[in-house]
Design a protein around this motif. Structure first.
Motif, PDB file in Angstrom:
ATOM      1  N   ALA A  84       0.953  -1.198  -0.031  1.00 40.77           N
ATOM      2  CA  ALA A  84       0.191   0.186  -0.057  1.00 40.77           C
ATOM      3  C   ALA A  84       0.945   1.343  -0.102  1.00 40.77           C
ATOM      4  CB  ALA A  84      -1.014   0.101   1.395  1.00 40.77           C
ATOM      5  N   SER A  85       1.980   1.396   0.418  1.00 37.94           N
ATOM      6  CA  SER A  85       2.966   2.268   0.465  1.00 37.94           C
ATOM      7  C   SER A  85       3.878   2.507  -0.718  1.00 37.94           C
ATOM      8  CB  SER A  85       4.030   2.154   1.904  1.00 37.94           C
ATOM      9  OG  SER A  85       4.852   1.108   1.538  1.00 37.94           O
ATOM     10  N   ARG A  86       3.548   1.758  -1.518  1.00 38.28           N
ATOM     11  CA  ARG A  86       4.597   1.656  -2.962  1.00 38.28           C
ATOM     12  C   ARG A  86       3.942   2.838  -3.969  1.00 38.28           C
ATOM     13  NH1 ARG A  86       8.497  -2.516  -3.686  1.00 38.28           N
ATOM     14  NH2 ARG A  86       8.204  -2.106  -5.887  1.00 38.28           N
ATOM     15  N   SER A  87       5.077   3.492  -4.442  1.00 40.68           N
ATOM     16  CA  SER A  87       4.534   4.393  -5.715  1.00 40.68           C
ATOM     17  C   SER A  87       5.736   4.320  -6.567  1.00 40.68           C
ATOM     18  CB  SER A  87       4.419   5.674  -5.203  1.00 40.68           C
ATOM     19  OG  SER A  87       5.643   6.215  -4.626  1.00 40.68           O
ATOM     20  N   GLY A  88       5.151   4.657  -7.942  1.00 40.50           N
ATOM     21  CA  GLY A  88       6.001   4.697  -9.037  1.00 40.50           C
ATOM     22  C   GLY A  88       5.452   4.034 -10.192  1.00 40.50           C
ATOM     23  N   ASN A  89       6.125   3.611 -11.388  1.00 40.36           N
ATOM     24  CA  ASN A  89       5.798   3.137 -12.602  1.00 40.36           C
ATOM     25  C   ASN A  89       5.068   2.051 -12.275  1.00 40.36           C
ATOM     26  OD1 ASN A  89       6.936   5.433 -13.930  1.00 40.36           O
ATOM     27  ND2 ASN A  89       8.730   4.097 -14.624  1.00 40.36           N
ATOM     28  N   GLY A  90       3.747   2.035 -12.763  1.00 39.79           N
ATOM     29  CA  GLY A  90       2.917   0.671 -12.629  1.00 39.79           C
ATOM     30  C   GLY A  90       2.303   0.366 -11.368  1.00 39.79           C
ATOM     31  N   GLU A  91       2.877   0.893 -10.322  1.00 39.89           N
ATOM     32  CA  GLU A  91       2.313   0.497  -8.926  1.00 39.89           C
ATOM     33  C   GLU A  91       1.068   0.621  -8.904  1.00 39.89           C
ATOM     34  OE1 GLU A  91       4.233  -0.933  -6.791  1.00 39.89           O
ATOM     35  OE2 GLU A  91       6.119  -0.381  -7.727  1.00 39.89           O
ATOM     36  N   GLN A  92       0.386  -0.143  -7.821  1.00 44.36           N
ATOM     37  CA  GLN A  92      -0.963  -0.407  -7.625  1.00 44.36           C
ATOM     38  C   GLN A  92      -1.764  -0.256  -8.818  1.00 44.36           C
ATOM     39  OE1 GLN A  92      -1.473  -0.057  -4.298  1.00 44.36           O
ATOM     40  NE2 GLN A  92       0.736   0.771  -4.186  1.00 44.36           N
ATOM     41  N   GLY A  93      -1.030  -1.225  -9.799  1.00 49.67           N
ATOM     42  CA  GLY A  93      -1.622  -1.705 -11.038  1.00 49.67           C
ATOM     43  C   GLY A  93      -1.969  -0.696 -12.086  1.00 49.67           C
ATOM     44  N   LYS A  94      -1.391   0.487 -11.809  1.00 48.13           N
ATOM     45  CA  LYS A  94      -1.818   1.464 -12.680  1.00 48.13           C
ATOM     46  C   LYS A  94      -1.238   1.272 -14.189  1.00 48.13           C
ATOM     47  CE  LYS A  94      -2.994   4.654  -9.042  1.00 48.13           C
ATOM     48  NZ  LYS A  94      -2.553   6.188  -8.443  1.00 48.13           N
ATOM     49  N   ALA A  95      -1.896   1.845 -14.917  1.00 47.10           N
ATOM     50  CA  ALA A  95      -1.298   1.839 -16.461  1.00 47.10           C
ATOM     51  C   ALA A  95       0.010   2.708 -16.548  1.00 47.10           C
ATOM     52  CB  ALA A  95      -2.666   2.466 -17.418  1.00 47.10           C
ATOM     53  N   PHE A  96       0.911   2.228 -17.328  1.00 47.62           N
ATOM     54  CA  PHE A  96       2.107   2.949 -17.433  1.00 47.62           C
ATOM     55  C   PHE A  96       1.649   4.018 -18.697  1.00 47.62           C
ATOM     56  CE2 PHE A  96       6.224   3.950 -19.427  1.00 47.62           C
ATOM     57  CZ  PHE A  96       6.849   3.887 -18.316  1.00 47.62           C
ATOM     58  N   PRO A  97       2.032   5.438 -18.493  1.00 48.87           N
ATOM     59  CA  PRO A  97       1.865   6.459 -19.335  1.00 48.87           C
ATOM     60  C   PRO A  97       3.083   6.092 -20.955  1.00 48.87           C
ATOM     61  CG  PRO A  97       3.161   7.343 -17.561  1.00 48.87           C
ATOM     62  CD  PRO A  97       2.918   5.912 -17.222  1.00 48.87           C
ATOM     63  N   LEU A  98       2.007   5.819 -21.800  1.00 52.25           N
ATOM     64  CA  LEU A  98       2.863   5.360 -22.907  1.00 52.25           C
ATOM     65  C   LEU A  98       3.058   6.760 -23.694  1.00 52.25           C
ATOM     66  CD1 LEU A  98       0.822   2.428 -24.106  1.00 52.25           C
ATOM     67  CD2 LEU A  98       2.970   2.255 -23.450  1.00 52.25           C
ATOM     68  N   SER A  99       4.393   6.782 -24.257  1.00 52.65           N
ATOM     69  CA  SER A  99       4.787   7.913 -25.397  1.00 52.65           C
ATOM     70  C   SER A  99       4.686   7.051 -26.756  1.00 52.65           C
ATOM     71  CB  SER A  99       6.075   8.205 -25.144  1.00 52.65           C
ATOM     72  OG  SER A  99       7.231   7.222 -25.188  1.00 52.65           O
ATOM     73  N   GLU A 100       4.712   7.841 -27.707  1.00 56.95           N
ATOM     74  CA  GLU A 100       4.896   7.254 -29.049  1.00 56.95           C
ATOM     75  C   GLU A 100       5.963   6.268 -29.255  1.00 56.95           C
ATOM     76  OE1 GLU A 100       2.491   7.305 -31.540  1.00 56.95           O
ATOM     77  OE2 GLU A 100       1.255   8.204 -29.976  1.00 56.95           O
ATOM     78  N   ALA A 101       7.205   6.657 -28.610  1.00 63.81           N
ATOM     79  CA  ALA A 101       8.399   5.774 -28.647  1.00 63.81           C
ATOM     80  C   ALA A 101       7.957   4.425 -28.152  1.00 63.81           C
ATOM     81  CB  ALA A 101       9.477   6.311 -28.051  1.00 63.81           C
ATOM     82  N   ASP A 102       7.484   4.313 -26.998  1.00 58.68           N
ATOM     83  CA  ASP A 102       6.715   3.189 -26.420  1.00 58.68           C
ATOM     84  C   ASP A 102       6.032   2.285 -27.310  1.00 58.68           C
ATOM     85  OD1 ASP A 102       8.145   3.894 -24.054  1.00 58.68           O
ATOM     86  OD2 ASP A 102       6.597   4.977 -23.326  1.00 58.68           O
ATOM     87  N   ARG A 103       5.449   2.758 -28.156  1.00 61.57           N
ATOM     88  CA  ARG A 103       4.511   1.847 -29.086  1.00 61.57           C
ATOM     89  C   ARG A 103       5.229   1.452 -30.100  1.00 61.57           C
ATOM     90  NH1 ARG A 103       0.777   6.045 -27.211  1.00 61.57           N
ATOM     91  NH2 ARG A 103      -0.948   4.962 -26.081  1.00 61.57           N
ATOM     92  N   VAL A 104       6.366   1.385 -30.266  1.00 68.50           N
ATOM     93  CA  VAL A 104       6.990   0.789 -31.568  1.00 68.50           C
ATOM     94  C   VAL A 104       6.797  -0.608 -31.833  1.00 68.50           C
ATOM     95  CG1 VAL A 104       8.877   2.719 -31.679  1.00 68.50           C
ATOM     96  CG2 VAL A 104       9.260   0.504 -30.327  1.00 68.50           C
ATOM     97  N   ASP A 105       6.686  -1.034 -32.947  1.00 66.93           N
ATOM     98  CA  ASP A 105       6.409  -2.493 -33.206  1.00 66.93           C
ATOM     99  C   ASP A 105       7.349  -3.623 -32.407  1.00 66.93           C
ATOM    100  OD1 ASP A 105       4.735  -4.383 -34.661  1.00 66.93           O
ATOM    101  OD2 ASP A 105       6.809  -4.734 -35.546  1.00 66.93           O
ATOM    102  N   GLN A 106       8.592  -2.964 -32.344  1.00 68.18           N
ATOM    103  CA  GLN A 106       9.680  -4.117 -32.030  1.00 68.18           C
ATOM    104  C   GLN A 106       9.513  -4.526 -30.573  1.00 68.18           C
ATOM    105  OE1 GLN A 106      12.240  -5.274 -33.636  1.00 68.18           O
ATOM    106  NE2 GLN A 106      12.676  -6.631 -32.056  1.00 68.18           N
ATOM    107  N   ALA A 107       8.732  -3.582 -29.824  1.00 72.86           N
ATOM    108  CA  ALA A 107       8.241  -3.838 -28.400  1.00 72.86           C
ATOM    109  C   ALA A 107       7.483  -5.223 -28.177  1.00 72.86           C
ATOM    110  CB  ALA A 107       7.606  -2.467 -27.801  1.00 72.86           C
ATOM    111  N   TYR A 108       6.692  -5.411 -29.300  1.00 74.11           N
ATOM    112  CA  TYR A 108       5.738  -6.587 -29.077  1.00 74.11           C
ATOM    113  C   TYR A 108       6.419  -7.699 -29.833  1.00 74.11           C
ATOM    114  CZ  TYR A 108       2.738  -2.564 -28.022  1.00 74.11           C
ATOM    115  OH  TYR A 108       2.168  -1.505 -27.617  1.00 74.11           O
TER     116      TYR A 108
END
Length: 492
Positions: A84-108
């Motif tokens: 419950a005290s954790r915070s940061g990227n994806g903590e509490q199961g929250k979606a990670f904020p995506l940039s266009e660079a994060d959506r490149v085809d190679q990532a998948y």
């Protein structure tokens, strides 16, 4: 007389003190509960009862039920508080904020989900407790069987595989985990070889088994099951995240009936941003249609329970995540070794369970998140046989099977030179859009290329269209040239 009077006065004093003090014991208890409830060092236990951290790590003391079984609260309140005290990227199961660079085809491409985002989220990330409120009050058997957690994988991403293991160890009572068995189905990624061995040295309960050739999901699971030492076998996929107190509800049902196969509620981890949420229509049971296509349907009103957190029977399971008594699994004959990558194994086990006097149950108080891939990134063992039967119906996709019994998995391709894989038919065209051309080729508008075959490698893939290439010519049976021409003209 003075001594007697003195004793009488002492007795009277004690009696008065008792009369004044005893009625206030309840007031003191109420005051104590209020003070502790407002303390930052406490969290709510079952029924809202505050539990003092450090004094009672695993909740309330065991209680004896009407059946004589001692039950206790298995929640790990220290771990819940830390999460419950954790915070940061994806903590509490929250979606990670995506940039266009994060959506490149190679990532998948290699995993079917965004590995770049996965790598930027903690291996020990926290998840939201989305169980029904009643689950927080439930007690389970004080003596539960231990389990071997079996996790098969093939070329799995580093962070997604490790996050699966971390979540299991972080959110399971240690005494209930006999071992975690990672079964490698002939992966060829370097990070899954020496690096994985060295990493798992720090986790004494984890051991790694490896196949000597590509076996496919079912035979890989069987290898893990044959090596298991726990009283119960629990199968998980290699891209999962176990949620709060997920294990005791499963083991408790098996402790009550060893012929029960039990499944957690499977939550969705988004393949793009790794957000964690429940499936639509959460409390639904497994079913299938006449094409043997798995689906989830609402529970009939007459079978619904007053308490939605109670286990409920299901005709068939989804197949990937479940727990079963180890001896009962082998009494059922395990899996048919002729089964390949996926599809069909859940029916085989489910049918055998019902025919042999067992039960199939979904457990709402056990929740595990699962990444549903954007597409399947690997090929089947031995490649896709060129003699395989496909249904070329007058639609935009290509489905496996004969015309009377098509499975709802379709040809799927993502780009030029990519392999052609099988994925659930979604009816949204895109990667599954195909055109049947007069030169006997199968054209893929998304990649602007055609299906090509490699007899030496026994696989099919996308390649630059070449009308003169024999490896791009496919035999269409029972075709109607007029309908085909109209179909292609409509697509154009």
């Amino acid at each position: 007389m003075r001594r007697k009077e003195k004793r009488l006065l002492q007795f009277a004093g004690l009696l008065i003190a008792a009369l004044l003090f005893l009625p206030n014991v309840g007031l003191w208890s109420l005051y104590r509960d209020r003070v502790f409830d407002n303390s930052p060092d406490t969290v709510d236990g079952p029924g809202g009862i505050p539990v003092i951290q450090g004094l009672n790590r695993m909740g309330k003391d065991a209680q004896v039920g009407r059946d004589g079984v001692r039950r206790k609260d298995w929640h790990d309140y220290d771990a819940i508080k830390r999460d419950a005290s954790r915070s940061g990227n994806g903590e509490q199961g929250k979606a990670f904020p995506l940039s266009e660079a994060d959506r490149v085809d190679q990532a998948y491409r290699e995993n079917g989900f965004n590995i770049y985002v996965s790598d930027r989220i903690s291996l020990n990330r926290s998840l939201p407790d989305i169980r029904h409120a009643n689950c927080k009050q439930k007690l389970y058997g004080e003596k539960l069987p231990n389990t071997s957690i079996i996790i098969p994988f093939h070329n799995e991403g580093w962070s997604s595989l490790l996050r699966t293991v971390h979540s299991v160890l972080n959110r399971s009572p240690p005494q209930l985990i006999a071992e975690v068995i990672l079964v490698d189905d002939f992966s060829d990624k370097e990070h899954l070889k020496v690096a994985l061995e060295e990493y798992m040295v720090r986790m004494p309960k984890v051991r790694i088994l490896r196949t000597k050739k590509r076996e496919g999901l079912i035979r890989t699971r069987l290898l893990g099951a044959a090596a298991a030492k726990g009283e119960v076998i629990t199968f998980l996929d290699s891209h999962c995240e176990a949620n709060v107190n997920w294990l005791p509800p499963l083991l408790d049902r098996i402790a009550q009936n060893r012929k029960s196969i039990v499944c957690p509620m499977i939550d969705v981890i988004d393949h793009d941003n790794f957000g964690y949420e429940t499936q639509a229509g959460d409390a639904m049971r497994g079913a299938f249609d006449w094409e043997m296509y798995y689906k989830r349907i609402p529970i009939p009103s007459e079978l619904q329970k007053e308490d939605p957190s109670e286990p409920f029977e299901s005709p068939v399971m989804a197949g990937g995540l479940f727990a079963v008594d180890r001896k009962w699994f082998w009494e059922l004959g395990g899996y048919d070794t002729g089964l390949e990558i996926w599809g069909g194994e859940q029916y085989e086990i489910s049918f055998k369970v019902w025919m042999c006097g067992g039960r199939m149950e979904d457990i709402p108080c056990s929740r595990v998140g699962h990444i549903y891939r954007k597409y399947v990134p690997y090929k089947v063992p031995g490649g896709v046989s060129l003699a395989r039967v496909f249904t070329f119906g007058w639609r935009e996709d290509i489905r496996v099977g004969d015309p009377m019994h098509t499975k709802k998995v379709c040809f799927d391709a993502i780009s030029h030179n990519s392999p052609v894989t099988l994925y659930d038919c979604h009816g949204m065209k895109g990667n599954q859009l195909w055109r049947y051309r007069k030169d006997k080729s199968l054209y893929h508008p998304v990649s602007n290329s055609c299906i090509d075959s490699s007899p030496t490698e026994r696989r099919i893939f996308m390649n630059t269209c070449d009308p003169g290439s024999p490896s791009q010519q496919w035999l269409f049976e029972r075709t109607n040239a007029t309908v085909l021409e109209r179909f292609n003209r409509g697509n154009n």
